[in-house]
Design a protein around this motif. Structure first.
Motif, PDB file in Angstrom:
ATOM      1  N   ASN A 167       0.828  -1.207   0.000  1.00 22.04           N
ATOM      2  CA  ASN A 167       0.000   0.000   0.000  1.00 22.04           C
ATOM      3  C   ASN A 167       0.863   1.259   0.000  1.00 22.04           C
ATOM      4  OD1 ASN A 167      -2.767   0.185  -0.245  1.00 22.04           O
ATOM      5  ND2 ASN A 167      -3.173  -0.530   1.827  1.00 22.04           N
ATOM      6  N   GLY A 168       1.995   1.171   0.699  1.00 15.45           N
ATOM      7  CA  GLY A 168       2.873   2.331   0.816  1.00 15.45           C
ATOM      8  C   GLY A 168       3.570   2.716  -0.471  1.00 15.45           C
ATOM      9  N   ILE A 169       3.567   1.826  -1.466  1.00 12.16           N
ATOM     10  CA  ILE A 169       4.212   2.144  -2.749  1.00 12.16           C
ATOM     11  C   ILE A 169       3.189   2.142  -3.886  1.00 12.16           C
ATOM     12  CG2 ILE A 169       6.485   1.294  -2.052  1.00 12.16           C
ATOM     13  CD1 ILE A 169       5.875  -1.317  -3.498  1.00 12.16           C
ATOM     14  N   SER A 170       1.921   2.360  -3.550  1.00 10.12           N
ATOM     15  CA  SER A 170       0.875   2.388  -4.576  1.00 10.12           C
ATOM     16  C   SER A 170       1.170   3.487  -5.596  1.00 10.12           C
ATOM     17  CB  SER A 170      -0.492   2.639  -3.936  1.00 10.12           C
ATOM     18  OG  SER A 170      -0.812   1.631  -3.010  1.00 10.12           O
ATOM     19  N   ARG A 182       2.543   7.240   3.383  1.00 12.65           N
ATOM     20  CA  ARG A 182       3.275   6.058   2.915  1.00 12.65           C
ATOM     21  C   ARG A 182       4.124   5.470   4.045  1.00 12.65           C
ATOM     22  NH1 ARG A 182       3.059   5.356  -2.623  1.00 12.65           N
ATOM     23  NH2 ARG A 182       2.384   7.163  -3.846  1.00 12.65           N
ATOM     24  N   GLU A 200       2.008   3.503   6.434  1.00 11.40           N
ATOM     25  CA  GLU A 200       1.721   2.144   5.958  1.00 11.40           C
ATOM     26  C   GLU A 200       2.881   1.206   6.285  1.00 11.40           C
ATOM     27  OE1 GLU A 200      -1.020   1.086   4.718  1.00 11.40           O
ATOM     28  OE2 GLU A 200      -2.107   2.860   4.050  1.00 11.40           O
TER      29      GLU A 200
END
Length: 411
Positions: free
Chosen positions: A59-62, A128, A131
Motif C-alpha cells: 500500500n505504501g508504494i501504490s 506512505r 503504511e
C-alpha cells in the motif's frame, strides 16, 4: 489528496477508500470464518498475518489511487483472518471461568490498536511511511503465530485426537502444569454432520435461529453505534471534544461491563446494554420535541454510545460461545458481515435526519428494543462447556446436558 490530484471533480475519490475497505471486510468476514473452521485457527492466523503485512507494505508504494483501492479491499479481506482466528482461539483455549476475560481482553486490544495508530500518525505525517510502520507491527504477530500450537478443541472436533493431545502437552509444559488428565482423552463420537460449517449453520433449526438472531443484533448494534458517532457534528459543543468524550465513554463502558458480566452473565448484559441504547435514543427525541437545550441531546447521545459500545463488547464475547467448535468462526464471520451492513446503512440515517429530525433516533430506539428482547431468548453460556459439534448444539436446544470435553489440562 494532492499527490493524486483528488480535488475538484476528483474529490469524491478520496471518500471511497474507507467504503472499499469495509467492502473487503464484508467479504473477508465470511471467508475467514469458513476457512478457519476448515483449516484451523492457527494456520489461518499465520497465513493472514504474513499476507496482511505484505499487502499493507505494498500500500505504501501504490503508484495510483486505483491500485490503492485494490490493496485497501484486499487488506479488509485478509485482516479479518487475523481477527476472527485470534478471537476464537483465545476463547477456545481458555478455561470456562476465564472465557469472558479472554474475549473482553481481545475487544480491549482493538481500542489499544486504535490508540497506537493515532500515536503513529501523530509522529509520522507521511501516509506512505505510516503504511510501512503498520506493516512492521505485524512482525511480532507473525512470530507469535508460528510459536502458537493449534487449538486442541478444533483438533478434537476434527477427530485428530493424537494431535489434540500433543497441543495440550505443549500448553501444559508452557504453563508448568501436569498433563496427566490427557490419558482420559478419547476419540469423539462420530457425527453425521458435514464439514461444511456454513451449510450446517443454516440446515440445523436451532443453529439457524441463533445465527439469524445474532446477525440481527450485530447489525442493529452497528447501525446505532455508527449512527450516533456520525451524528456527533449536530450535537452541542465542539465536535472534537465530543469525539474525545465518546472515546472515554467507550473505555468506561468496557471496564464497567467487565465487572458487571461476572455478576449478571453475558446474555442479560447484552440485553441491558441494548435497552439502555433504546431508552437514550427515544428519550433524546422526546427532549428535542419539548424544546429543551441541546446539551440534553449530548447527554442522551453519550448514554446511547455507552450502551452500544458495551453491547459490541458483549456480543463479541457471546457469539463464539453460542456455536459449536466446528462452526464457531463461521458464525463469528457471518455476524461481523451483518455488522458491516449496519455500518454501511448508518450514513443514510443521518441524511434522513436532516429532513425529519426525530425519525432516525426513533428507528434506532425501536430496533435496539427488539434486539434487546431477542437477546433474552439466548441460552446462558457463562460457566457452561463449549459444544463441539452441531449435534451437541441441537441437544442443548432441548435442554439436554452435554458433557465437558477434557481437552485442556486441569489446573
Amino acid at each position: 489528496v494532492f499527490q493524486w490530484n483528488l480535488v475538484c471533480d476528483r474529490a469524491t475519490l478520496k471518500t471511497i477508500s474507507t467504503s472499499i475497505y469495509f467492502l473487503g471486510v464484508f467479504f473477508g468476514s465470511v471467508m475467514a470464518g469458513v476457512l478457519s473452521d476448515k483449516f484451523g485457527r492457527v494456520f489461518i492466523l499465520r497465513v493472514a498475518s504474513v499476507v496482511s503485512a505484505i499487502i499493507i507494505a505494498l500500500n505504501g508504494i501504490s503508484p495510483n489511487v486505483y491500485v490503492f483501492y485494490l490493496l485497501q479491499f484486499l487488506t479488509g479481506v485478509v485482516c479479518m483472518g487475523t481477527i476472527m482466528s485470534s478471537v476464537v482461539y483465545a476463547i477456545e483455549i481458555a478455561k470456562e471461568k476465564h472465557r469472558l476475560l479472554a474475549g473482553i481482553f481481545c475487544n480491549v486490544m482493538f481500542g489499544v490498536g486504535c490508540a497506537l495508530f493515532s500515536v503513529i500518525a501523530y509522529f509520522i505525517r507521511d501516509w506512505r511511511n505510516i503504511e510501512f510502520a503498520v506493516a512492521l507491527l505485524f512482525v511480532p504477530c507473525i512470530l507469535d503465530a508460528f510459536i502458537m500450537v493449534e487449538s486442541p478443541r478444533w483438533l478434537y472436533g476434527r477427530n485428530r485426537t493424537d494431535e489434540a493431545k500433543e497441543s495440550c502437552k505443549r500448553i501444559a509444559r508452557m504453563n508448568g502444569v501436569n498433563h496427566r488428565i490427557l490419558r482420559y482423552l478419547s476419540k469423539p463420537k462420530s457425527s453425521e454432520e458435514s464439514h461444511n460449517s456454513l451449510t450446517e449453520i443454516f440446515v440445523r433449526p436451532y443453529s439457524r435461529f441463533l445465527i439469524c438472531s445474532v446477525m440481527f443484533i450485530w447489525a442493529v448494534t452497528s447501525l446505532v453505534y455508527y449512527g450516533l458517532i456520525l451524528n456527533g457534528g449536530s450535537l452541542a459543543g465542539d465536535i472534537f471534544w465530543n469525539n474525545a468524550l465518546g472515546g472515554l465513554v467507550e473505555v468506561f463502558a468496557d471496564i464497567t461491563f467487565y465487572f458487571m458480566v461476572l455478576k449478571v452473565g453475558v446474555r442479560n448484559l447484552v440485553a441491558t446494554t441494548l435497552f439502555i441504547a433504546s431508552f437514550s435514543c427515544i428519550a433524546s427525541t422526546v427532549v428535542a420535541q419539548t424544546g429543551s437545550a441541546l446539551l440534553n441531546n449530548l447527554i442522551f447521545a453519550m448514554i446511547g454510545r455507552f450502551g452500544t459500545s458495551g453491547s459490541f463488547a458483549m456480543i463479541f464475547v457471546q457469539c463464539p460461545q453460542l456455536f459449536p467448535t466446528s462452526g464457531r468462526t463461521t458464525a463469528l464471520g457471518l455476524s461481523s458481515m451483518a455488522a458491516r451492513i449496519g455500518s454501511i446503512l448508518s450514513p443514510f440515517t443521518i441524511q434522513v435526519q436532516e429532513d425529519i429530525p426525530w425519525l432516525s433516533p426513533v428507528i434506532f430506539g425501536i430496533l435496539a428494543f427488539f434486539a434487546a428482547s431477542l437477546a433474552l431468548t439466548f441460552p446462558r453460556t457463562s460457566g457452561k462447556p463449549l459444544t463441539m459439534n452441531f449435534d451437541e448444539a441441537e441437544k442443548c436446544s432441548y435442554g439436554l446436558t452435554i458433557r465437558s470435553h477434557p481437552i485442556l489440562p486441569s489446573y
